[in-house]
Design an enzyme around this catalytic site. Structure first.
Site, PDB file in Angstrom:
ATOM      1  N   HIS A 132      46.276  41.296 -74.009  1.00 58.69           N
ATOM      2  CA  HIS A 132      45.411  41.746 -75.100  1.00 58.69           C
ATOM      3  C   HIS A 132      46.176  42.574 -76.131  1.00 58.69           C
ATOM      4  O   HIS A 132      45.788  42.640 -77.286  1.00 58.69           O
ATOM      5  CB  HIS A 132      44.217  42.521 -74.540  1.00 58.69           C
ATOM      6  CG  HIS A 132      43.163  41.617 -73.974  1.00 58.69           C
ATOM      7  ND1 HIS A 132      41.816  41.912 -73.989  1.00 58.69           N
ATOM      8  CD2 HIS A 132      43.256  40.397 -73.388  1.00 58.69           C
ATOM      9  CE1 HIS A 132      41.137  40.921 -73.423  1.00 58.69           C
ATOM     10  NE2 HIS A 132      42.001  39.996 -73.046  1.00 58.69           N
ATOM     11  N   PRO A 230      39.918  35.405 -77.175  1.00 59.51           N
ATOM     12  CA  PRO A 230      38.817  34.464 -76.935  1.00 59.51           C
ATOM     13  C   PRO A 230      37.725  35.053 -76.040  1.00 59.51           C
ATOM     14  O   PRO A 230      38.008  35.877 -75.169  1.00 59.51           O
ATOM     15  CB  PRO A 230      39.504  33.275 -76.252  1.00 59.51           C
ATOM     16  CG  PRO A 230      40.805  33.781 -75.756  1.00 59.51           C
ATOM     17  CD  PRO A 230      41.159  35.025 -76.497  1.00 59.51           C
TER      18      PRO A 230
HETATM   19  C1  HEM Z   1      42.371  31.905 -73.198  1.00 55.49           C
HETATM   20  C2  HEM Z   1      41.217  32.291 -72.826  1.00 55.49           C
HETATM   21  C3  HEM Z   1      40.882  33.448 -71.951  1.00 55.49           C
HETATM   22  C4  HEM Z   1      39.637  33.969 -71.827  1.00 55.49           C
HETATM   23  C5  HEM Z   1      38.388  33.503 -72.547  1.00 55.49           C
HETATM   24  C6  HEM Z   1      39.721  35.045 -70.874  1.00 55.49           C
HETATM   25  C7  HEM Z   1      38.661  35.827 -70.502  1.00 55.49           C
HETATM   26  C8  HEM Z   1      38.675  36.764 -69.496  1.00 55.49           C
HETATM   27  C9  HEM Z   1      37.541  37.514 -69.039  1.00 55.49           C
HETATM   28  C10 HEM Z   1      36.145  37.406 -69.610  1.00 55.49           C
HETATM   29  C11 HEM Z   1      37.935  38.295 -68.035  1.00 55.49           C
HETATM   30  C12 HEM Z   1      37.060  39.261 -67.218  1.00 55.49           C
HETATM   31  C13 HEM Z   1      37.050  40.632 -67.843  1.00 55.49           C
HETATM   32  C14 HEM Z   1      36.168  41.581 -67.111  1.00 55.49           C
HETATM   33  O1  HEM Z   1      35.016  41.257 -66.860  1.00 55.49           O
HETATM   34  O2  HEM Z   1      36.636  42.686 -66.767  1.00 55.49           O
HETATM   35  C15 HEM Z   1      39.339  38.064 -67.847  1.00 55.49           C
HETATM   36  C16 HEM Z   1      40.097  38.687 -66.897  1.00 55.49           C
HETATM   37  C17 HEM Z   1      41.437  38.464 -66.737  1.00 55.49           C
HETATM   38  N1  HEM Z   1      42.235  37.684 -67.539  1.00 55.49           N
HETATM   39 FE1  HEM Z   1      41.633  36.385 -68.939  1.00 55.49          FE
HETATM   40  N2  HEM Z   1      40.995  35.165 -70.435  1.00 55.49           N
HETATM   41  C18 HEM Z   1      41.760  34.216 -71.069  1.00 55.49           C
HETATM   42  C19 HEM Z   1      43.108  34.028 -70.921  1.00 55.49           C
HETATM   43  C20 HEM Z   1      43.921  34.768 -70.103  1.00 55.49           C
HETATM   44  C21 HEM Z   1      45.342  34.638 -70.026  1.00 55.49           C
HETATM   45  C22 HEM Z   1      46.175  33.707 -70.899  1.00 55.49           C
HETATM   46  C23 HEM Z   1      45.776  35.524 -69.086  1.00 55.49           C
HETATM   47  C24 HEM Z   1      47.172  35.853 -68.609  1.00 55.49           C
HETATM   48  C25 HEM Z   1      48.266  35.685 -69.275  1.00 55.49           C
HETATM   49  C26 HEM Z   1      44.612  36.201 -68.570  1.00 55.49           C
HETATM   50  C27 HEM Z   1      44.625  37.153 -67.576  1.00 55.49           C
HETATM   51  C28 HEM Z   1      43.505  37.753 -67.049  1.00 55.49           C
HETATM   52  C29 HEM Z   1      43.522  38.592 -65.872  1.00 55.49           C
HETATM   53  C30 HEM Z   1      44.738  38.904 -64.995  1.00 55.49           C
HETATM   54  C31 HEM Z   1      42.222  39.041 -65.674  1.00 55.49           C
HETATM   55  C32 HEM Z   1      41.707  39.956 -64.548  1.00 55.49           C
HETATM   56  C33 HEM Z   1      41.693  41.385 -65.043  1.00 55.49           C
HETATM   57  C34 HEM Z   1      41.231  42.389 -64.000  1.00 55.49           C
HETATM   58  O3  HEM Z   1      40.952  42.021 -62.845  1.00 55.49           O
HETATM   59  O4  HEM Z   1      41.151  43.573 -64.350  1.00 55.49           O
HETATM   60  N3  HEM Z   1      43.505  35.729 -69.224  1.00 55.49           N
HETATM   61  N4  HEM Z   1      39.767  37.127 -68.746  1.00 55.49           N
END
Ligand code: HEM
Length: 387
Positions: A132, A230
């Site tokens: 982010h 996104p």
């Molecule tokens: C491209 C579209 C993507 C969308 C729409 C998206 C969306 C999300 C959402 C909604 C969450 C949950 C947040 C929450 O409720 O706390 C999340 C968590 C997460 N995302 Fe994505 N994400 C995307 C791509 C990525 C990418 C490219 C990565 C890594 C390079 C990533 C890594 C993570 C990780 C590690 C979590 C878990 C965070 C935690 O447990 O605290 N995401 N993401």
């Protein structure tokens, strides 16, 4: 010159291989403990826990960056000599702090791993924090700022971030340790890159070297977030375009979103989809029943794991769930439904090593997005404030 480099590399590797058993012996008891602890915690926080396959990982023990992979110190270049002209692209260098702050990576690694050993669910948070930061305004630690000179709302206050990003306290602690060790040297942007790497290693990605030399941004604006991060229900086309704007291919997007094989989502973010008749046709019926029974969202502190089988292990097996229409996140399902995204998932679902390799090269690319180098930006004294 190339032959000299080859001899040096061979010598370095030979020494490293000889030292490995000693290093392993020194680390083993602690790592064994933390591994067991991870297993126990995992059972508690994962309501889907089904089988212990997540513990059968060949990845390095959680916790430490393998010392043999810490790059030889080369030290930062003299600014103005080797740094590029603005617009010539980033020059990030492995071992950047080798001379100016030799213990920098070690301090980051030790401190962040203390946090992970107390709460393993923190590791994924640093992967998300880094992403982010980099997607908005480049990897310049703008996501860490509590205020910006114009007084407007900062990135961390944007709804896309807000309570959905965390981990700021450990960054503060790491920064204050680094300021005590070598004041004004290590940027917050590089700290984010190191903690991201250490979080990935902790969850099973083979250790890799992080090129550094990023400087910290002076501006952080909530209004820049919306068009760069996104949403959970993003259509595939939207994500593909957004990542293409950042220089990342569809394959890299799909490979990177495989990071959802670790971590969790807030119940409130994902539950609506399981009760929306326009969306439920796209969900496996058995999974839908299970999710409906779980996503009661009594309070918003409830988290659901993306990957019910191995929440703390980076693994491409996660794609199997998406291909079977068992995605927690609508955006992930949308990528699995897109024909090219579907093909990428099918290619990597049974190829863990291939996926980790592509993941590593892709996350390195993320870390190069619009970085500030040379005399642009600054080295913040505190990560939450510009100097
Ligand atoms: C491209 C579209 C993507 C969308 C729409 C998206 C969306 C999300 C959402 C909604 C969450 C949950 C947040 C929450 O409720 O706390 C999340 C968590 C997460 N995302 Fe994505 N994400 C995307 C791509 C990525 C990418 C490219 C990565 C890594 C390079 C990533 C890594 C993570 C990780 C590690 C979590 C878990 C965070 C935690 O447990 O605290 N995401 N993401």
């Amino acid at each position: 010159m190339a032959a000299g480099g080859g001899i040096a590399a061979v010598t370095f590797l030979s020494c490293a291989i000889l030292l490995l058993p000693l290093v392993a012996a020194a680390l083993l008891p602690e790592n064994n403990n933390s591994g067991q602890e991870n297993g126990r915690k995992l059972r508690i926080i994962n309501p889907f826990y089904l089988e212990p396959e997540m513990n059968a990982t060949s990845s390095p023990p959680p916790g430490q960056v393998d010392p043999i992979l810490v790059p030889e110190p080369v030290g930062p270049p003299e600014y103005g000599s080797e740094m590029p002209e603005p617009g010539q692209g980033p020059t990030l260098i492995e071992g950047f702090y080798g001379r100016s702050c030799p213990r920098a990576e070690m301090i980051v690694n030790q401190t962040i791993n203390e946090y992970f050993s107390k709460d393993p669910t923190l590791a994924p948070a640093y992967v998300r924090l880094f992403l982010h930061d980099c997607l908005v305004n480049g990897c310049d630690a703008s996501i860490l700022l509590d205020e910006t000179p114009s007084g407007e709302d900062v990135e961390k206050k944007a709804p896309h971030n807000g309570k959905f990003v965390r981990g700021f306290e450990a960054i503060d602690e790491i920064k204050s340790q680094l300021e005590a060790e070598c004041p004004g040297v290590v940027s917050c942007a590089d700290i984010l890159a190191y903690t991201n790497r250490d979080a990935l290693v902790y969850t099973g990605v083979p250790p890799y070297q992080v090129a550094a030399g990023r400087r910290d941004g002076l501006v952080s604006l909530a209004k820049n977030v919306e068009h760069n991060i996104p949403l959970p229900d993003a259509p595939a086309e939207h994500m593909v375009k957004l990542f293409a704007r950042k220089g990342l291919s569809l394959e890299e997007l799909v490979v990177l979103t495989g990071a959802h094989s670790i971590g969790s989502a807030h119940c409130s973010i994902v539950s609506g989809r399981f009760f929306d008749p326009r969306k439920t046709a796209d969900i496996d019926p058995g999974y839908l029943i299970k999710m409906r029974s779980l996503t009661f969202c009594e309070d918003d502190s409830q988290d659901l794991p993306f990957d019910p089988y191995s929440q703390q292990k980076m693994d491409s097996r996660f794609y199997k769930e998406l291909l079977a229409k068992k995605a927690l996140l609508e955006s992930d399902q949308n990528l699995a439904n897109e024909p090219r995204g579907n093909a990428v998932m099918k290619r990597y679902v049974g190829d863990q090593q291939g996926w980790l390799k592509k993941f590593t090269s892709s996350i390195k690319k993320v870390g190069e997005m619009d970085v500030l180098t040379g005399d642009r930006g600054e080295i913040r004294r505190q990560c939450r404030f510009v100097n």
